[in-house]
Design a protein around this motif. Structure first.
Motif, PDB file in Angstrom:
ATOM      1  N   MET A 263       0.849  -1.195   0.000  1.00 29.90           N
ATOM      2  CA  MET A 263       0.000   0.000   0.000  1.00 29.90           C
ATOM      3  C   MET A 263       0.885   1.245   0.000  1.00 29.90           C
ATOM      4  N   ALA A 264       0.660   2.125  -0.944  1.00 29.45           N
ATOM      5  CA  ALA A 264       1.452   3.355  -1.061  1.00 29.45           C
ATOM      6  C   ALA A 264       0.945   4.396  -0.076  1.00 29.45           C
ATOM      7  N   LEU A 296       1.207   0.294  -9.067  1.00 27.34           N
ATOM      8  CA  LEU A 296       0.546   0.522  -7.780  1.00 27.34           C
ATOM      9  C   LEU A 296      -0.958   0.278  -7.873  1.00 27.34           C
ATOM     10  N   ASN A 302      -4.667   0.943  -3.358  1.00 25.16           N
ATOM     11  CA  ASN A 302      -3.924   2.012  -4.029  1.00 25.16           C
ATOM     12  C   ASN A 302      -4.768   2.672  -5.115  1.00 25.16           C
ATOM     13  N   SER A 305      -7.040   5.098  -3.502  1.00 27.13           N
ATOM     14  CA  SER A 305      -6.313   6.304  -3.088  1.00 27.13           C
ATOM     15  C   SER A 305      -6.032   7.218  -4.274  1.00 27.13           C
TER      16      SER A 305
END
Length: 525
Positions: A263-264, A296, A302, A305
């Protein structure tokens, strides 16, 4: 003479030169000889020549110092002939001298700077010199000098630059990691965020390591993700740094062996999208940024997000399509997935609004219990208490009569009802007193836990919420609220790897959807 692997001739000459320099300075150059050719090597031609700027910069930065001049004189004489720069015996002897000098002068910034610059020069001039440099234990010396002189920017820059050169050879990467150089590079990057030279050299040494699994793990453990993202945000105008940073963030997030994507963080996404905005016409930066986003976004978290990010992601991708035609396929995939995620987010918001409205309606429809009347206050009366002397004593009870019969214990009464265990009774009590507002609060708490990645905790809370809602709606009830909870439980079961349980929840959800009149199960799913 005690240096490991030194040849007899070179060891004797170097020892003689080092001892002579302390007494007679530059005059000892005429006495310095090496094994190759056996002739005298004099002059300063090699060190006066500007090769790649490193040695010349070292002489400009460091003032004249006896220790530095002693080492410089010996090395200059040994490298005065350009043909010796690629001679294995000479390179080995020079490397041993420089590494030993670094070890014996740990706190001397001038010695460390000169030695690092000269080693860099040898490694840069010929790839054939790098194995000899690594074999002399240079990784440990670099890590040590960067740790001993953390505030010396020149040491951090030259250390990272030399590590970068040595990391270009794949066979040296394991020695790089074993020496603990990953932490040194990450620390230098974190401490010198605004220095372009240090940041570029640090990222240059990090990138080859991020391509191998053991290097990626060591970098992630050292906190390379956040350090790289911070360096990108602090040096937004440097295109080469942005391109390297996007590539590194992608490599660090992807675990190829286990087919996983980490997870970034918010900083990582800010750095990648910021690079696309700052360098919207640079094809090299855009290519690396699109590559990073594409990797990602294979993770649903991700992708969400990215879709919820404050920057205009779609506009940035459309601009990149025009600037770099080679990324069009990846851009089309990203745009499609972002559109699907936005649609899912909108449906989720609508569903939550319906659930909240339904919960509010259930609460309003329940009658408000009438409060019980307060009991009438007791009337106080004044009683005259007799003195203890006038009160009659209580009669003494007669003694118990003893018999020869032994009293049998009373038999346990057997009934057809089985008494429930304590947990079952507690669950029945919870179901009897289920509160719609409390059920919704438990469900919201479960959703928050899921967004934080606490999947098992979220699943446990949803179990509680589902029991309460079933009690509220009644036995055999079927509605969208219960379906949504079961779908969420199925999704969480998938995330924790319990596929059998996930299938069971989804199956129960579909069966309930078929019982809801006028509802298409596919639309709810």
């Amino acid at each position: 003479a005690d240096l490991p692997g030194a040849t007899p001739a070179s060891s004797a000459s170097v020892s003689k030169a080092l001892s002579g320099c302390k007494k007679h300075g530059r005059a000892v150059r005429d006495a310095v000889t090496v094994r190759r050719g056996g002739g005298a090597l004099g002059g300063k031609a090699a060190m006066q020549k500007k090769r790649h700027g490193t040695a010349s910069e070292a002489r400009k930065e460091a003032p004249a110092d006896p220790k530095v001049e002693t080492i410089r004189t010996v090395v200059s004489d040994m490298l005065s002939d350009p043909s010796t720069h690629s001679d294995p015996a000479t390179v080995q002897s020079v490397t041993e001298i420089l590494v030993l000098s670094m070890s014996e002068n740990k706190a001397h910034a001038g010695v460390q700077t000169y030695c690092l610059a000269t080693l860099y020069e040898l490694a840069f001039e010929s790839k054939a010199n790098r194995p000899a440099i690594v074999a002399a234990g240079v990784f440990a010396r670099i890590v040590e000098c960067m740790a001993d002189l953390p505030s010396a920017v020149a040491i951090q820059k030259r250390g990272c630059a030399l590590l970068w050169l040595l990391a270009l050879e794949k066979e040296h990467l394991l020695n790089f990691v074993r020496a603990g150089a990953c932490s040194s590079v990450v620390w230098a990057l974190r401490s010198q965020l605004t220095d372009d030279a240090v940041a570029n050299a640090a990222l240059g040494s990090i990138k080859p390591l991020s391509l191998v699994d053991y290097g990626r793990k060591a970098l992630v453990a050292a906190g390379a993700n956040e350090a790289v993202a911070s360096a990108m945000l602090r040096n937004a105008s440097t295109a080469s740094l942005q391109a390297y940073g996007c590539s590194i963030l992608s490599n660090l997030a992807v675990d190829v062996n286990n087919n996983r994507v980490a997870m970034a963080s918010a900083n990582e996404l800010d750095a990648i999208l910021g690079a696309m905005m700052e360098h919207n016409a640079d094809s090299a930066v855009l290519r690396e940024a699109i590559f990073a986003l594409h990797n990602l976004a294979t993770s649903e978290r991700n992708l969400r997000s990215v879709a919820e990010h404050g920057l205009p992601v779609e506009d940035l991708l459309e601009n990149a399509r025009v600037a770099d035609e080679g990324c069009r396929a990846d851009i089309d995939i990203l745009l499609k997935r972002i559109k699907e995620m936005r649609s899912f987010i909108a449906k989720e918001a609508t569903r939550r609004s319906r659930e909240e409205a339904a919960s509010a309606a259930v609460v309003e429809s329940q009658p408000v219990p009438t409060p019980l009347p307060l009991p009438a206050p007791a009337q106080e009366t004044i009683q005259t208490r007799e003195p203890s002397s006038t009160r009659k004593p209580l009669p003494t009870p007669p003694p118990a009569q003893e018999t020869n019969q032994t009293r049998e214990p009373s038999p346990v009464r057997e009934t057809n009802q089985t008494r429930e265990s304590s947990p079952a009774r507690e669950m029945n009590q919870t179901q009897t007193h289920a509160d719609p507002a409390l059920a919704e609060e438990v469900q919201r708490s479960a959703m928050s836990s899921g967004e934080r990645g606490e999947f098992e905790s979220a699943l446990t809370q949803l179990h509680v919420a589902l029991r309460m809602k079933r009690t509220i709606y009644g036995e055999g009830a079927a509605n969208d609220d219960l379906v949504h909870v079961m779908n969420c439980m199925g999704y969480l079961s998938v995330l924790i790897g319990d596929l059998l349980t996930a299938v069971a929840w989804y199956k129960e959800s579909l069966l309930m959807q078929r019982r809801i009149p006028g509802v298409d199960p596919v639309s709810l799913a």
